[in-house]
Design a protein around this motif. Structure first.
Motif, PDB file in Angstrom:
ATOM      1  N   ALA A 213     -31.735  18.159  27.390  1.00 17.95           N
ATOM      2  CA  ALA A 213     -30.637  18.954  27.945  1.00 17.95           C
ATOM      3  C   ALA A 213     -31.072  19.650  29.218  1.00 17.95           C
ATOM      4  O   ALA A 213     -30.321  19.716  30.203  1.00 17.95           O
ATOM      5  N   GLY A 214     -32.324  20.161  29.223  1.00 14.71           N
ATOM      6  CA  GLY A 214     -32.839  20.792  30.431  1.00 14.71           C
ATOM      7  C   GLY A 214     -32.950  19.815  31.583  1.00 14.71           C
ATOM      8  O   GLY A 214     -32.626  20.143  32.734  1.00 14.71           O
ATOM      9  N   ASP A 215     -33.390  18.587  31.280  1.00 17.33           N
ATOM     10  CA  ASP A 215     -33.488  17.571  32.326  1.00 17.33           C
ATOM     11  C   ASP A 215     -32.121  17.251  32.916  1.00 17.33           C
ATOM     12  O   ASP A 215     -31.974  17.070  34.134  1.00 17.33           O
ATOM     13  N   ILE A 216     -31.106  17.169  32.068  1.00 13.25           N
ATOM     14  CA  ILE A 216     -29.748  16.874  32.536  1.00 13.25           C
ATOM     15  C   ILE A 216     -29.261  17.979  33.465  1.00 13.25           C
ATOM     16  O   ILE A 216     -28.653  17.708  34.513  1.00 13.25           O
ATOM     17  N   VAL A 217     -29.523  19.221  33.098  1.00 10.65           N
ATOM     18  CA  VAL A 217     -29.123  20.351  33.950  1.00 10.65           C
ATOM     19  C   VAL A 217     -29.777  20.252  35.322  1.00 10.65           C
ATOM     20  O   VAL A 217     -29.121  20.413  36.361  1.00 10.65           O
ATOM     21  N   LEU A 218     -31.077  19.972  35.350  1.00 11.80           N
ATOM     22  CA  LEU A 218     -31.793  19.901  36.627  1.00 11.80           C
ATOM     23  C   LEU A 218     -31.262  18.760  37.490  1.00 11.80           C
ATOM     24  O   LEU A 218     -31.087  18.918  38.706  1.00 11.80           O
ATOM     25  N   ARG A 219     -31.009  17.617  36.878  1.00  7.93           N
ATOM     26  CA  ARG A 219     -30.506  16.477  37.648  1.00  7.93           C
ATOM     27  C   ARG A 219     -29.122  16.758  38.214  1.00  7.93           C
ATOM     28  O   ARG A 219     -28.847  16.485  39.387  1.00  7.93           O
ATOM     29  N   HIS A 220     -28.243  17.297  37.394  1.00  6.74           N
ATOM     30  CA  HIS A 220     -26.879  17.558  37.850  1.00  6.74           C
ATOM     31  C   HIS A 220     -26.862  18.636  38.929  1.00  6.74           C
ATOM     32  O   HIS A 220     -26.121  18.523  39.915  1.00  6.74           O
ATOM     33  N   ALA A 221     -27.645  19.677  38.746  1.00  7.95           N
ATOM     34  CA  ALA A 221     -27.675  20.756  39.731  1.00  7.95           C
ATOM     35  C   ALA A 221     -28.211  20.245  41.065  1.00  7.95           C
ATOM     36  O   ALA A 221     -27.654  20.548  42.135  1.00  7.95           O
ATOM     37  N   THR A 222     -29.278  19.476  41.020  1.00  4.79           N
ATOM     38  CA  THR A 222     -29.859  18.952  42.259  1.00  4.79           C
ATOM     39  C   THR A 222     -28.878  18.029  42.967  1.00  4.79           C
ATOM     40  O   THR A 222     -28.761  18.050  44.198  1.00  4.79           O
ATOM     41  N   SER A 223     -28.163  17.208  42.198  1.00  6.27           N
ATOM     42  CA  SER A 223     -27.168  16.318  42.787  1.00  6.27           C
ATOM     43  C   SER A 223     -26.061  17.111  43.476  1.00  6.27           C
ATOM     44  O   SER A 223     -25.615  16.763  44.575  1.00  6.27           O
ATOM     45  N   ALA A 224     -25.626  18.209  42.836  1.00  6.23           N
ATOM     46  CA  ALA A 224     -24.579  19.042  43.426  1.00  6.23           C
ATOM     47  C   ALA A 224     -25.073  19.717  44.701  1.00  6.23           C
ATOM     48  O   ALA A 224     -24.335  19.802  45.695  1.00  6.23           O
ATOM     49  N   TRP A 225     -26.310  20.177  44.699  1.00  3.95           N
ATOM     50  CA  TRP A 225     -26.866  20.792  45.914  1.00  3.95           C
ATOM     51  C   TRP A 225     -26.930  19.774  47.053  1.00  3.95           C
ATOM     52  O   TRP A 225     -26.616  20.089  48.188  1.00  3.95           O
ATOM     53  N   ARG A 226     -27.320  18.568  46.718  1.00  5.56           N
ATOM     54  CA  ARG A 226     -27.470  17.540  47.751  1.00  5.56           C
ATOM     55  C   ARG A 226     -26.115  17.262  48.420  1.00  5.56           C
ATOM     56  O   ARG A 226     -26.050  16.991  49.620  1.00  5.56           O
ATOM     57  N   GLU A 227     -25.054  17.300  47.631  1.00  3.13           N
ATOM     58  CA  GLU A 227     -23.723  17.074  48.190  1.00  3.13           C
ATOM     59  C   GLU A 227     -23.221  18.278  48.973  1.00  3.13           C
ATOM     60  O   GLU A 227     -22.386  18.131  49.871  1.00  3.13           O
ATOM     61  N   GLY A 228     -23.746  19.466  48.663  1.00  2.35           N
ATOM     62  CA  GLY A 228     -23.233  20.685  49.279  1.00  2.35           C
ATOM     63  C   GLY A 228     -23.991  21.168  50.487  1.00  2.35           C
ATOM     64  O   GLY A 228     -23.535  22.102  51.167  1.00  2.35           O
ATOM     65  N   VAL A 229     -25.155  20.585  50.785  1.00  2.78           N
ATOM     66  CA  VAL A 229     -25.924  21.016  51.954  1.00  2.78           C
ATOM     67  C   VAL A 229     -25.803  19.980  53.068  1.00  2.78           C
ATOM     68  O   VAL A 229     -25.230  18.903  52.884  1.00  2.78           O
TER      69      VAL A 229
ATOM     70  N   ALA B 142     -44.580   8.979  46.272  1.00  8.94           N
ATOM     71  CA  ALA B 142     -45.568  10.009  46.596  1.00  8.94           C
ATOM     72  C   ALA B 142     -44.937  11.340  46.964  1.00  8.94           C
ATOM     73  O   ALA B 142     -45.549  12.388  46.776  1.00  8.94           O
ATOM     74  N   SER B 143     -43.710  11.324  47.480  1.00  7.41           N
ATOM     75  CA  SER B 143     -43.147  12.544  48.061  1.00  7.41           C
ATOM     76  C   SER B 143     -41.926  13.078  47.325  1.00  7.41           C
ATOM     77  O   SER B 143     -41.407  14.125  47.716  1.00  7.41           O
ATOM     78  N   HIS B 144     -41.456  12.400  46.270  1.00  9.41           N
ATOM     79  CA  HIS B 144     -40.246  12.840  45.584  1.00  9.41           C
ATOM     80  C   HIS B 144     -40.489  13.026  44.089  1.00  9.41           C
ATOM     81  O   HIS B 144     -41.307  12.330  43.485  1.00  9.41           O
ATOM     82  N   ASP B 145     -39.740  13.955  43.535  1.00 11.21           N
ATOM     83  CA  ASP B 145     -39.786  14.217  42.106  1.00 11.21           C
ATOM     84  C   ASP B 145     -39.006  13.124  41.370  1.00 11.21           C
ATOM     85  O   ASP B 145     -37.833  12.881  41.694  1.00 11.21           O
ATOM     86  N   PRO B 146     -39.614  12.434  40.411  1.00  8.05           N
ATOM     87  CA  PRO B 146     -38.926  11.304  39.766  1.00  8.05           C
ATOM     88  C   PRO B 146     -37.720  11.712  38.933  1.00  8.05           C
ATOM     89  O   PRO B 146     -36.814  10.906  38.731  1.00  8.05           O
ATOM     90  N   LEU B 147     -37.677  12.945  38.434  1.00  7.97           N
ATOM     91  CA  LEU B 147     -36.560  13.373  37.585  1.00  7.97           C
ATOM     92  C   LEU B 147     -35.320  13.679  38.405  1.00  7.97           C
ATOM     93  O   LEU B 147     -34.216  13.210  38.092  1.00  7.97           O
ATOM     94  N   THR B 148     -35.467  14.454  39.459  1.00  8.98           N
ATOM     95  CA  THR B 148     -34.312  14.958  40.196  1.00  8.98           C
ATOM     96  C   THR B 148     -34.082  14.247  41.526  1.00  8.98           C
ATOM     97  O   THR B 148     -32.996  14.355  42.094  1.00  8.98           O
ATOM     98  N   GLY B 149     -35.076  13.546  42.032  1.00 12.65           N
ATOM     99  CA  GLY B 149     -34.964  12.939  43.355  1.00 12.65           C
ATOM    100  C   GLY B 149     -35.199  13.906  44.489  1.00 12.65           C
ATOM    101  O   GLY B 149     -35.162  13.519  45.660  1.00 12.65           O
ATOM    102  N   ALA B 150     -35.445  15.177  44.170  1.00 12.67           N
ATOM    103  CA  ALA B 150     -35.784  16.150  45.210  1.00 12.67           C
ATOM    104  C   ALA B 150     -37.210  15.903  45.690  1.00 12.67           C
ATOM    105  O   ALA B 150     -37.990  15.203  45.051  1.00 12.67           O
ATOM    106  N   LEU B 151     -37.543  16.489  46.824  1.00  9.67           N
ATOM    107  CA  LEU B 151     -38.912  16.407  47.299  1.00  9.67           C
ATOM    108  C   LEU B 151     -39.851  17.080  46.306  1.00  9.67           C
ATOM    109  O   LEU B 151     -39.468  18.044  45.629  1.00  9.67           O
TER     110      LEU B 151
END
Length: 339
Positions: free
Chosen positions: A249-265, A196-205
Motif C-alpha cells: 500500500a505504501g508503494d502504491i501511494v509513492l507511485r501515484h503521488a510521484t506520477s501526479a507531481w510529474r504531471e503537475g510540474v 543508474a540514475s532513477h528510482d525503480p519504484l517511482t521513476g523519480a531520480l
C-alpha cells in the motif's frame, strides 16, 4: 653462503611478485567499463595497424601513415588504463574522432583493398562505443558525418581503382551493421543511465541522478543569475500506513503521488526520491514565493497527506546545504500545516 644467496634471491623474487600483483590489483580496481572499452578500442586499432604493417603490401607513404596510426592508438590504449575512473569523456571523444578520421584517410589514400576493408570494418565497433558512452546529440552527427564521408570517398575511388572486395553489397552491409550497432549502443546508454540514475519504484531520480542533474541546474543558475528553489516533501503518517496496510500500500501511494507531481510540474523540474517517503523537487527559475505556489497547487490536488519545506538557493551554496535548509523548514512548519 650459497644457500643464503639462493634464499635471498627467492625472497626478492617473491617480494617482486607480490608487488607486481598489488600493482595489477590496484590498476584493475580503478578501471570503469568506459576506460576498459576505450582502451580495448585503441588496442583493436593498434592490432589492425600492426597487421597492415606486417602482412599487407604497402608503399612508403602507406607505411608511414600506418605507423603513425599505430603510435597514436598505443597512446589511447595506455592512457585510459592509467587514468581509470579519471579518464574524461573529452579524451574518449577525441580518440573516437581520430579513429574515424584515420578510417576515412585510409579509405582515401591506401592502395591496398585489404587495408581499406580492414579499416572500414572498425566502424561497427566504434559505432557501438559512440552510442553507448557518448550523448546521442553528439554521437549521432559524428557517426553520420563519418559514414557519409566514407561512402562518398569510396564511391569516388571505386571508379578509378579495381577493388573487388569493396563491392556495393559490402559497403551496404557495413553501413547497416554500423547503424544497427550505433542504435544498440544508444539504447544501452539510455537503459544503463535510467537504471543508474532513477528510482525503480517511482521513476523519480535517485540521489546519484539528482546530484548530477541538480548540479547542472545550479551551475546554469550561477551563470545566468536565475532563481532556483528546492522543496523537500515528507509523507504524513507513512510509517503507520505501512504498519497497518502493508508495504505494498505504501508503494502504491509513492507511485501515484510521484506520477501526479510529474504531471503537475514543468518538464524541466526535477523530482528525486531521497529515501523512504522523503522526496525533493528542484524548481529552476522559481523563487521561494513561486515555488510555494507550485507546491501548494500540488498539495491541493493530492489525495495523500504530505508536508513540505522550501529553500531558495543562494549563489555559491552547495546542494547539500540547500537541502538541509529546506529540510529544516519542513521540520519547523510541519506541525502548523494541515495534514
Amino acid at each position: 653462503i650459497a644457500a643464503e644467496g639462493v634464499a635471498r634471491r627467492e625472497q626478492a623474487a617473491k617480494l617482486a611478485a607480490e608487488l607486481g600483483a598489488d600493482r595489477v590489483a590496484a590498476l584493475r580496481a580503478r578501471q570503469t567499463s568506459y576506460s576498459v572499452v576505450c582502451s580495448a578500442n585503441g588496442l583493436l586499432v593498434l592490432l589492425t595497424a600492426w597487421l597492415h604493417l606486417v602482412w599487407a603490401p604497402q608503399g612508403a607513404r602507406d607505411q608511414l601513415f600506418t605507423a603513425g596510426v599505430a603510435l597514436i592508438s598505443a597512446v589511447f590504449v595506455v592512457v585510459p588504463l592509467v587514468m581509470g575512473q579519471r579518464y574524461p569523456r573529452s579524451l574518449g571523444v577525441l580518440g573516437t574522432c581520430l579513429a574515424l578520421v584515420g578510417i576515412n584517410m585510409t579509405a582515401g589514400w591506401a592502395n591496398s583493398p585489404q587495408m581499406v576493408l580492414n579499416a572500414v570494418l572498425l566502424l561497427p565497433v566504434i559505432a557501438i562505443t559512440c552510442g553507448w558512452f557518448f550523448p546521442g546529440k553528439l554521437a549521432r552527427p559524428v557517426m553520420i558525418a563519418a559514414v557519409g564521408t566514407l561512402i562518398l570517398v569510396l564511391g569516388v575511388r571505386s571508379h578509378s581503382l579495381d577493388w573487388p572486395a569493396l563491392t556495393l553489397t559490402t559497403l551496404i552491409y557495413i553501413a547497416l551493421i554500423t547503424g544497427f550497432l550505433f542504435e544498440a549502443g544508444v539504447y544501452l546508454h539510455r537503459q544503463t543511465d535510467q537504471q543508474a540514475s532513477h528510482d525503480p519504484l517511482t521513476g523519480a531520480l535517485n540521489r546519484f541522478g539528482f546530484w548530477r542533474d541538480a548540479g547542472t541546474e545550479l551551475r546554469r543558475a550561477g551563470r545566468s543569475g536565475a532563481a532556483v528553489s528546492v522543496a523537500v516533501i515528507d509523507f504524513d503518517g507513512f510509517k503507520r500506513l505501512n504498519d497497518t496496510r502493508g508495504h505494498l500500500a505504501g508503494d502504491i501511494v509513492l507511485r501515484h503521488a510521484t506520477s501526479a507531481w510529474r504531471e503537475g510540474v514543468r518538464p524541466y523540474d526535477l523530482i528525486v526520491r531521497l529515501g523512504g517517503d522523503e522526496f525533493a523537487l528542484l524548481l529552476p527559475g522559481a523563487d521561494i514565493e513561486y515555488a510555494e505556489t507550485i507546491i501548494q497547487r500540488l498539495r491541493a490536488g493530492s489525495e495523500f497527506a504530505w508536508s513540505w519545506g522550501i529553500a531558495q538557493w543562494t549563489t555559491g551554496e552547495s546542494l547539500e546545504s540547500l537541502l538541509e535548509r529546506a529540510d529544516a523548514e519542513l521540520l519547523r512548519s510541519r506541525a502548523s500545516r494541515p495534514a
